[in-house]
Every structure is written in C-alpha cells, then in structure tokens.
Write a protein that holds these residues in place. Structure first.
Motif, mmCIF file in Angstrom:
data_model
loop_
_atom_site.group_PDB
_atom_site.id
_atom_site.type_symbol
_atom_site.label_atom_id
_atom_site.label_comp_id
_atom_site.label_asym_id
_atom_site.label_seq_id
_atom_site.Cartn_x
_atom_site.Cartn_y
_atom_site.Cartn_z
ATOM 1 N N LEU A 92 6.636 -2.993 -10.733
ATOM 2 C CA LEU A 92 7.435 -1.895 -10.219
ATOM 3 C C LEU A 92 7.414 -2.019 -8.698
ATOM 4 O O LEU A 92 6.352 -2.175 -8.102
ATOM 5 N N LEU A 93 8.579 -1.985 -8.085
ATOM 6 C CA LEU A 93 8.680 -2.049 -6.627
ATOM 7 C C LEU A 93 8.856 -0.634 -6.099
ATOM 8 O O LEU A 93 9.907 -0.012 -6.288
ATOM 9 N N VAL A 94 7.821 -0.117 -5.456
ATOM 10 C CA VAL A 94 7.884 1.208 -4.856
ATOM 11 C C VAL A 94 8.487 1.034 -3.465
ATOM 12 O O VAL A 94 7.967 0.247 -2.671
ATOM 13 N N PRO A 95 9.591 1.719 -3.153
ATOM 14 C CA PRO A 95 10.238 1.532 -1.844
ATOM 15 C C PRO A 95 9.272 1.793 -0.683
ATOM 16 O O PRO A 95 8.435 2.709 -0.753
ATOM 17 N N PRO A 96 9.362 0.992 0.382
ATOM 18 C CA PRO A 96 8.435 1.106 1.505
ATOM 19 C C PRO A 96 8.386 2.487 2.157
ATOM 20 O O PRO A 96 7.342 2.889 2.661
ATOM 21 N N ASP A 97 9.490 3.210 2.148
ATOM 22 C CA ASP A 97 9.524 4.506 2.824
ATOM 23 C C ASP A 97 9.121 5.668 1.917
ATOM 24 O O ASP A 97 9.300 6.831 2.265
ATOM 25 N N THR A 98 8.520 5.374 0.787
ATOM 26 C CA THR A 98 8.098 6.411 -0.152
ATOM 27 C C THR A 98 6.927 7.204 0.419
ATOM 28 O O THR A 98 6.029 6.652 1.047
ATOM 29 N N GLU A 99 6.949 8.503 0.188
ATOM 30 C CA GLU A 99 5.863 9.389 0.610
ATOM 31 C C GLU A 99 4.578 8.921 -0.077
ATOM 32 O O GLU A 99 4.584 8.611 -1.268
ATOM 33 N N PRO A 100 3.483 8.790 0.656
ATOM 34 C CA PRO A 100 2.258 8.197 0.101
ATOM 35 C C PRO A 100 1.748 8.798 -1.208
ATOM 36 O O PRO A 100 1.376 8.049 -2.108
ATOM 37 N N SER A 101 1.713 10.102 -1.348
ATOM 38 C CA SER A 101 1.176 10.656 -2.597
ATOM 39 C C SER A 101 2.096 10.351 -3.777
ATOM 40 O O SER A 101 1.628 10.125 -4.897
ATOM 41 N N THR A 102 3.396 10.304 -3.546
ATOM 42 C CA THR A 102 4.348 9.976 -4.598
ATOM 43 C C THR A 102 4.223 8.501 -4.979
ATOM 44 O O THR A 102 4.224 8.150 -6.157
ATOM 45 N N ALA A 103 4.073 7.638 -3.969
ATOM 46 C CA ALA A 103 3.897 6.211 -4.237
ATOM 47 C C ALA A 103 2.609 5.974 -5.018
ATOM 48 O O ALA A 103 2.593 5.206 -5.988
ATOM 49 N N HIS A 104 1.562 6.637 -4.634
ATOM 50 C CA HIS A 104 0.277 6.495 -5.314
ATOM 51 C C HIS A 104 0.407 6.894 -6.788
ATOM 52 O O HIS A 104 -0.064 6.182 -7.680
ATOM 53 N N HIS A 105 1.059 8.000 -7.045
ATOM 54 C CA HIS A 105 1.229 8.460 -8.427
ATOM 55 C C HIS A 105 2.044 7.448 -9.241
ATOM 56 O O HIS A 105 1.673 7.112 -10.377
ATOM 57 N N ALA A 106 3.135 6.939 -8.691
ATOM 58 C CA ALA A 106 3.961 5.954 -9.400
ATOM 59 C C ALA A 106 3.155 4.699 -9.709
ATOM 60 O O ALA A 106 3.232 4.145 -10.812
ATOM 61 N N MET A 107 2.349 4.249 -8.748
ATOM 62 C CA MET A 107 1.553 3.041 -8.946
ATOM 63 C C MET A 107 0.463 3.252 -9.997
ATOM 64 O O MET A 107 0.214 2.370 -10.826
#
Length: 152
Positions: A92-107
C-alpha cells in the motif's frame, strides 16, 4: 514501512510504505535495502505513473540494476516489488503528504495478518489533513506484525 509476517495471506496488500516524497528514485533505495532481507535481490519495481514525479527507467541500488516499470493502468496507491525468484510483494502506498496519525493507522491495518481490506478502505481519510477514520476502530484491531526502521 510495515509488512505482514511471512505466511500465506489473503487480501490486496502485503504491507504498507509511506515515502517522504514523490521522487521514486530517491525513495526506493532505503525501501529496497530493507526488503532485500526478506526477498533477496530485487530487480524490478512497478508503480502507477500518476503517483510519482518522473522517474528513470532504472536505478542502481547497492550495485544492482533495478528496473522501474511505470504504468497508467497499475492499481492506484500500490507498488509491486518483484524479487529475482519472482516472489512479489504488493505494498500500500500511503501518499507522502498524509497526516501522520492517519498514515500510521493505514500502515498498521495493511500489515495486519488477516487484513482483506481494499486499498481504498485502507486509505480512507488519507487525502486530507483531518483523519476521517472511525476513532472507535482506530486502534482496535490493527496491530503491526513486523516493523522496520530506516524506511518510513
């Protein structure tokens, strides 16, 4: 980066990657160095052309040539890493400009052993600075099986 454990799995992705920029050639060496521990030599990476700045057709990583294959038709928000023995990891490629807590949850969710969520479900809420993930489910069942340092 987060990966599922080495085991037969189901679902759309084998883990997640959150690069720092849209420069694929700059971001890949760190990712491939970490993934080489699991896959060995990695001669090919395929990606969606719309998600990265212009990338060369190949790069050198630790003295090895890695072919970069960009496709318009490649599934959005994924990157395939193909080993020399043809094993493949879809991240899964999480976009670079994603808010950190949202990116963490997706990962975390993408790396869960039993995860079968589609890419769109995993990324829900990552395109804005405000998370739209259900706070009740935000920390409930998404526990990473494997965490690597060095590549985000």
């Amino acid at each position: 980066m987060r990966l599922r454990p080495k085991a037969l799995t189901t679902g759309y992705v084998d883990g997640a990657w959150w690069p720092r920029s849209r420069d694929l050639a700059a971001e890949l060496p760190a990712l491939l160095a970490v993934l080489a521990v699991r896959l060995g030599e990695i001669p090919r990476v395929s990606y969606n052309l719309t998600e990265w700045d212009t990338a060369p057709r190949q790069i050198a990583v630790d003295g090895l040539r890695v072919r970069l294959s960009g496709f318009w038709s490649r599934p959005a928000h994924t990157v395939d890493v193909v080993a020399g023995d043809r094993r493949r990891l879809t991240l899964l490629l999480v976009p670079p400009d994603t808010e950190p807590s949202t990116a963490h949850h997706a990962m975390m969710c993408a790396a869960e052993r039993e995860n079968v969520d589609a890419v769109e479900v995993l990324l829900r809420g990552t395109t804005t600075s405000e998370s739209t993930v259900d706070s009740a489910g935000a920390g409930s069942s998404c526990v990473p099986e494997q965490t690597f340092q060095g590549a985000r």
